[in-house]
Design an enzyme around this catalytic site. Structure first.
Site, PDB file in Angstrom:
ATOM      1  N   CYS A 131      43.841  16.325   2.756  1.00 38.35           N
ATOM      2  CA  CYS A 131      43.904  17.465   2.496  1.00 38.35           C
ATOM      3  C   CYS A 131      45.250  18.075   2.603  1.00 38.35           C
ATOM      4  CB  CYS A 131      43.440  18.243   3.663  1.00 38.35           C
ATOM      5  SG  CYS A 131      43.457  19.957   2.889  1.00 38.35           S
ATOM      6  N   CYS A 134      46.006  21.187   4.905  1.00 35.03           N
ATOM      7  CA  CYS A 134      45.697  21.235   5.888  1.00 35.03           C
ATOM      8  C   CYS A 134      47.063  20.480   5.960  1.00 35.03           C
ATOM      9  CB  CYS A 134      44.519  20.112   5.739  1.00 35.03           C
ATOM     10  SG  CYS A 134      43.309  20.492   5.235  1.00 35.03           S
ATOM     11  N   ASP A 135      47.831  19.830   5.639  1.00 36.86           N
ATOM     12  CA  ASP A 135      49.084  19.105   5.712  1.00 36.86           C
ATOM     13  C   ASP A 135      50.506  18.862   4.940  1.00 36.86           C
ATOM     14  OD1 ASP A 135      46.896  17.994   8.107  1.00 36.86           O
ATOM     15  OD2 ASP A 135      46.258  16.466   6.925  1.00 36.86           O
TER      16      ASP A 135
END
Length: 304
Positions: A131, A134-135
């Site tokens: 992701c 997300c990261d």
């Protein structure tokens, strides 16, 4: 007793909930995590009608969620474990309770497929991610590898250039499944380079990712590329671990439905990414969710 229980709160599930509740059905959606599914972790959705400039996936799914709440959909944040489906009153066993319903729509979606190479499991959370939204921010000024050749790989690779110094997209072929628009944007980005006809053989590092070992599929040559992170986009697998054989699936585990989204069990429907469908997009999930809810209304009317 519910009229319909919907398993999964992605775009298909939320749409089904909106249509079912608006149709006067007592409706609940069971969801383990936050509403929105994979769509909620997409930075920018460009091809959903009505948003010519694109829209952040979390923002779009939050609007879906609010609309479902406005129509009276109940949300149950628990994990589905098993079903009892053969009787007219069906039961859904969660980790906390047993729920009864007259019909079920399964919209549990799919999850990222693992690459299945040495080092992947070891470095999840320490450089391996599925992701970018997300990261991605953890890789500011660093070098990352993106594995895959579809829309997710190309679009998320482009997104990662906001943070990373260099993004290398590793793809096993020269042709791409990604849209030409996304591909053109990536090719025009000076931070992106491509390693084509190549596969990742191993993810390298000690306490965190330090690189990958790739193999040229034409020559067989092996070499290493240094990197601080690896983002993997090589397809998806269905979230179907709770089915336990009652509902027919294809060889990959995706639920088989007819054109009306009926499964092999009366009163049980499937919609969105969890079913055997040729296209998995927010737009198709929305269409599926609407159709499934309308078909549930007809089923309940005919089986009072």
């Amino acid at each position: 007793m519910y009229d319909v229980l919907i398993v999964g709160a992605g775009p298909a599930g939320l749409t089904a909930g909106i249509y079912a509740a608006r149709g006067g059905l007592k409706t609940a959606i069971i969801e383990l995590a936050m509403p929105g599914g994979q769509a909620a972790s997409t930075e920018n959705i460009e091809n959903y009608p009505g948003f010519p400039d694109g829209i952040n996936g979390y923002e779009l799914m939050n609007l879906f969620h609010k609309q479902a709440l406005a129509f009276g959909v109940e949300f149950i944040f628990e994990e589905v474990q098993t079903f009892e489906l053969q009787e007219s009153v069906k039961k859904v066993h969660t980790n906390n309770q047993v729920l009864e319903t007259r019909s079920i729509i399964i919209t549990a979606g799919s999850k990222p497929r693992l690459l299945g190479v040495p080092g992947e499991d070891r470095f999840i959370g320490s450089g391996v991610s599925y992701c970018a939204t997300c990261d991605g921010a953890f890789f500011k000024g660093k070098k990352v590898i993106v594995v895959g050749g579809g829309d997710a790989a190309i679009e998320e690779g482009t997104y990662l250039t906001r943070f990373a110094e260099e993004v290398t997209i590793v793809h096993r072929r020269t042709g791409f499944r990604a849209s030409q628009t996304a591909l053109n944007r990536a090719k025009d980005n000076h931070k992106i380079r491509f390693e084509l006809n190549a596969v990742v053989e191993e993810i390298l590092g000690s306490s965190h990712v330090e690189g990958v070992r790739i193999r040229d599929v034409l020559s067989g040559a092996i070499r290493e590329i240094s990197a601080d992170g690896v983002f993997i986009y090589v397809g998806t697998d269905p979230n179907a671990q709770f089915l336990q054989g009652e509902i027919e699936t294809d060889e990959r585990g995706y639920i088989l439905t007819n054109a009306l989204l009926e499964t092999n069990i009366k009163g049980v429907y499937a919609a969105g990414d969890i079913r055997n469908t040729p296209l998995r997009q927010v737009a198709t999930a929305v269409g599926d969710g609407a159709l499934a809810a309308v078909e549930v209304e007809k089923y309940l009317e005919e089986n009072k």
